[in-house]
Design an enzyme around this catalytic site. Sequence first.
Site, short mmCIF file in Angstrom:
data_model
loop_
_atom_site.label_atom_id
_atom_site.label_comp_id
_atom_site.label_asym_id
_atom_site.label_seq_id
_atom_site.Cartn_x
_atom_site.Cartn_y
_atom_site.Cartn_z
N ASP A 91 0.86 -1.19 0.00
CA ASP A 91 0.00 0.00 0.00
C ASP A 91 0.89 1.24 0.00
O ASP A 91 2.11 1.16 0.20
CB ASP A 91 -0.92 0.01 1.24
N SER A 92 0.26 2.40 -0.19
CA SER A 92 1.01 3.64 -0.11
C SER A 92 1.30 4.00 1.36
O SER A 92 2.10 4.90 1.63
CB SER A 92 0.23 4.77 -0.76
N TYR A 145 -0.83 8.60 -2.95
CA TYR A 145 -0.73 8.26 -4.36
C TYR A 145 -1.73 9.05 -5.20
O TYR A 145 -1.54 9.22 -6.40
CB TYR A 145 -0.96 6.76 -4.55
N GLY A 146 -2.81 9.50 -4.56
CA GLY A 146 -3.82 10.27 -5.29
C GLY A 146 -3.28 11.55 -5.91
O GLY A 146 -3.83 12.06 -6.88
N CYS A 191 -4.38 -1.09 -2.24
CA CYS A 191 -4.55 0.36 -2.39
C CYS A 191 -5.45 0.59 -3.59
O CYS A 191 -5.13 0.15 -4.71
CB CYS A 191 -3.18 1.00 -2.61
N ASN A 192 -6.57 1.24 -3.36
CA ASN A 192 -7.52 1.48 -4.46
C ASN A 192 -6.90 2.35 -5.54
O ASN A 192 -7.04 2.08 -6.72
CB ASN A 192 -8.78 2.17 -3.93
N CYS A 248 -11.27 3.16 0.31
CA CYS A 248 -9.83 3.38 0.52
C CYS A 248 -9.44 2.46 1.67
O CYS A 248 -10.16 2.40 2.68
CB CYS A 248 -9.57 4.84 0.89
N HIS A 278 -7.29 2.64 3.88
CA HIS A 278 -6.99 3.30 5.16
C HIS A 278 -8.24 3.41 6.04
O HIS A 278 -8.13 3.49 7.27
CB HIS A 278 -6.47 4.73 4.93
#
Length: 283
Positions: A14-15, A46-47, A78-79, A188, A190
């Site tokens: 994931d980020s 990442y967005g 991670c979406n 998400c 998170h």
Amino acid sequence: MTEHRVRPRVLVFDSGVGGLSVAGSIHKALPGAELVYVADNAGLPYGDKTEQVVVERCCWLIRESLGRRPCDVVVVACNTASTVVLPALRAVSDIPVVGVVPAIKPAAACSGNRRMGVLATPATVKRAYLDDLIRTFAADCEVVRLGHPDLVRWAEDLVAGRAPDQARVNLALAPLRDAGVDTVVLGCTHYPLLVPWLRKALPEVVNWVESGDAIARRVAYWLEQSGQLAEGQALPPKTEAVVINACFTGDAPSDLVPFMSAMGIPVGDIAGHWPGTTAAGSV
Ligand code: DGL
């Protein structure tokens, strides 16, 4: 030299700390499996990155990790990354790659009043694939998308020992309260970490729908395909160091050890500023 391993091993990427929610679901479904965790928290969020940067960073870090700790399945937990990186990763990977998408289909199946919210990052709520998911699986629902810039940071802070401010969470979720949704998709990875605060902000919501269990089922499918599931399940559950290695490209979160123990996924070796080289080569 080929490494001899008794347990199936899964790489969760994931980020940041969001993939820990997915790691928790995988451990619940496959208690005999061991996990490796890689978080690109130096690149978070990442967005804000271009697609090219996200693809390069994910492929580089996953390749680095697999080179050091071979695994049987890779999970892009991670979406934001999953929307862009899966084809590139599958093209270079000789093990199965599992991605994550917002759980629109199961959410539509359980909404009673046909009003649901999709809570995600500002990048994910804008992606065309979300339009497709909603059109395909929730055409009869009123869907309110809420892309909030701060929730990822609040989840990161939580694992660094700072709990979110409930008043700010209440404010952030006001559009979903005003829309009267009975179901919220956590788009998400998170966000499942913030559920106690999200529930307090929207007590009238009946269903909080996340993707962790679906990902865990997909991982189990691939381990079954490669003949490892029966063996993995027969193994006693891992009690120490379920996550044998957690690597962060930035600082490792300060409360990581107690946080992961409380989640039931105790961690072994932790590395910060990993892997110590850049995508292009040396530091
Ligand atoms: N956990 C990531 C996700 O599911 C966070 C996104 C980001 O880094 O922007 O989308």
